[in-house]
Design a protein around this motif. Structure first.
Motif, mmCIF file in Angstrom:
data_model
loop_
_atom_site.group_PDB
_atom_site.id
_atom_site.type_symbol
_atom_site.label_atom_id
_atom_site.label_comp_id
_atom_site.label_asym_id
_atom_site.label_seq_id
_atom_site.Cartn_x
_atom_site.Cartn_y
_atom_site.Cartn_z
ATOM 1 N N ASN A 99 -12.833 7.249 1.569
ATOM 2 C CA ASN A 99 -13.064 5.981 0.951
ATOM 3 C C ASN A 99 -11.717 5.532 0.224
ATOM 4 N N CYS A 100 -11.166 4.602 0.674
ATOM 5 C CA CYS A 100 -10.005 3.940 -0.160
ATOM 6 C C CYS A 100 -9.927 2.513 -0.180
ATOM 7 N N GLN A 101 -9.131 2.209 -1.049
ATOM 8 C CA GLN A 101 -8.963 0.482 -1.395
ATOM 9 C C GLN A 101 -7.696 0.018 -1.649
ATOM 10 N N LEU A 102 -7.044 -0.913 -1.164
ATOM 11 C CA LEU A 102 -5.909 -1.263 -1.660
ATOM 12 C C LEU A 102 -6.156 -2.574 -2.846
ATOM 13 N N TYR A 103 -5.281 -2.409 -3.713
ATOM 14 C CA TYR A 103 -4.955 -3.595 -4.678
ATOM 15 C C TYR A 103 -3.688 -3.827 -4.785
ATOM 16 N N VAL A 104 -3.292 -5.320 -5.410
ATOM 17 C CA VAL A 104 -1.929 -5.948 -5.233
ATOM 18 C C VAL A 104 -1.759 -6.517 -6.675
ATOM 19 N N LYS A 105 -0.852 -6.374 -7.347
ATOM 20 C CA LYS A 105 -0.606 -6.924 -8.721
ATOM 21 C C LYS A 105 0.883 -7.621 -8.560
ATOM 22 N N GLY A 106 1.035 -8.959 -8.876
ATOM 23 C CA GLY A 106 2.222 -9.458 -8.644
ATOM 24 C C GLY A 106 2.692 -9.605 -10.079
ATOM 25 N N SER A 107 4.096 -9.728 -10.524
ATOM 26 C CA SER A 107 4.530 -10.014 -11.775
ATOM 27 C C SER A 107 5.939 -10.822 -11.666
ATOM 28 N N ALA A 108 6.203 -11.167 -12.943
ATOM 29 C CA ALA A 108 7.511 -12.256 -12.887
ATOM 30 C C ALA A 108 8.349 -11.709 -14.063
ATOM 31 N N ASP A 109 9.821 -12.222 -14.112
ATOM 32 C CA ASP A 109 10.445 -12.003 -15.157
ATOM 33 C C ASP A 109 10.471 -13.170 -16.054
ATOM 34 N N ILE A 110 11.309 -13.416 -17.015
ATOM 35 C CA ILE A 110 11.166 -14.370 -17.896
ATOM 36 C C ILE A 110 12.110 -15.713 -17.521
ATOM 37 N N SER A 111 12.648 -15.450 -16.401
ATOM 38 C CA SER A 111 13.589 -16.712 -15.911
ATOM 39 C C SER A 111 13.127 -17.774 -16.083
ATOM 40 N N GLY A 112 13.385 -19.054 -16.717
ATOM 41 C CA GLY A 112 12.734 -20.150 -16.406
ATOM 42 C C GLY A 112 11.380 -20.540 -16.685
#
Length: 215
Positions: A99-112
Motif C-alpha cells: 500500500n503506497c501513495q504519492l504526494y507532491v508539494k510545490g515551492s517557490a523562491d522570493i523572486s518577484g
C-alpha cells in the motif's frame, strides 16, 4: 529497459497484501534518488516516507522550474526520469501488494514576490483544473506536516508568486494523472521559501509514502 547505472537498494519492512514483509526498494539510480523523511508527513498516516528527487536524463541534475513558471517544458528529460522511478519503484511496490501513495508539494523562491503577476498558461488553465486546486493544508510554518482534510484554492486568470507552489504541485499531479492510469498524487500545500532568490527552491517535491513497519 533504462540504463540505470549503479543502483543503490535498501531492505525495508512494509505492509504487504497478507501482512508485514521485507522487500528491497531501489533508493538511487542515475534518474532519481529517494531521501527518507524522518517525521510523519500527513496526520494519522503511519509508515515510511521518501522524497523522490528526479534528475535530468541528460546531466543528472535535479529537475527544477524556471522563474515565474509552473510548467516544465523539457518534457522528454522529465518523462524519462519519471518513467524510471514509476517502473522500478512505485509500480514494483504495487505489484508486490504494498500500500503506497504519492504526494507532491510545490515551492517557490522570493523572486518577484510582491510584484509578480502573470497570465495563466492556456495549456494548463481552468479547463484542466489549474484555477481551482484541491490540496492538504500545512499544519506547520515549514510546510512539513499536513492535515488529512482537503482544502480548495481558487486562482483567477492571473497568478502571483505565492500561487506558484500550488500550481507547480498541480502540474506534476496533472502530468502524472495523464501519463499513468489510476495514479493521482495528492497535492500538499507549499510556500515561498528563503529570504533571497534561490533557483533550487523553484521545485516540486514528489513524496512516496509506504505503509510499513520498522525493521
Amino acid at each position: 529497459m533504462f540504463d540505470q547505472g549503479k543502483k543503490k537498494e535498501e531492505t525495508i519492512a512494509v505492509e504487504g497484501e497478507f501482512g508485514p514483509v521485507k522487500i528491497k526498494i531501489i533508493k538511487k539510480t542515475k534518474y532519481s534518488e529517494l531521501e527518507e523523511v524522518d517525521q510523519e508527513l500527513v496526520k494519522g498516516k503511519k509508515g515510511k516516507c521518501f522524497i523522490v528527487n528526479l534528475k535530468s536524463a541528460y546531466d543528472e541534475e535535479v529537475i527544477l522550474f524556471k522563474a515565474g513558471e509552473y510548467v516544465i517544458n523539457d518534457s522528454i528529460s522529465f518523462a524519462i526520469s519519471l518513467d524510471d522511478f514509476m517502473a522500478n519503484v512505485y509500480f514494483d511496490l504495487k505489484d508486490k501488494g504494498v500500500n503506497c501513495q504519492l504526494y507532491v508539494k510545490g515551492s517557490a523562491d522570493i523572486s518577484g514576490h510582491t510584484t509578480f503577476r502573470k497570465k495563466i498558461d492556456e495549456r494548463y488553465g481552468s479547463k484542466e483544473g489549474f484555477t481551482k486546486i484541491e490540496y492538504l493544508k500545512a499544519l506547520d510554518k515549514e510546510y512539513n506536516f499536513f492535515t488529512n482534510e482537503v482544502q480548495i484554492k481558487s486562482i483567477g486568470g492571473k497568478y502571483s508568486n505565492s500561487d506558484l507552489p500550488l500550481l507547480r504541485g498541480k502540474f506534476i499531479q496533472y502530468w502524472m494523472k495523464q501519463k499513468f492510469d489510476g495514479v493521482t498524487p495528492i497535492i500538499l500545500e507549499g510556500g515561498v521559501e528563503g529570504k533571497t532568490p534561490n533557483p533550487s527552491l523553484r521545485n516540486a517535491y514528489l513524496y512516496l509514502f509506504v505503509e510499513s513497519k520498522n525493521s
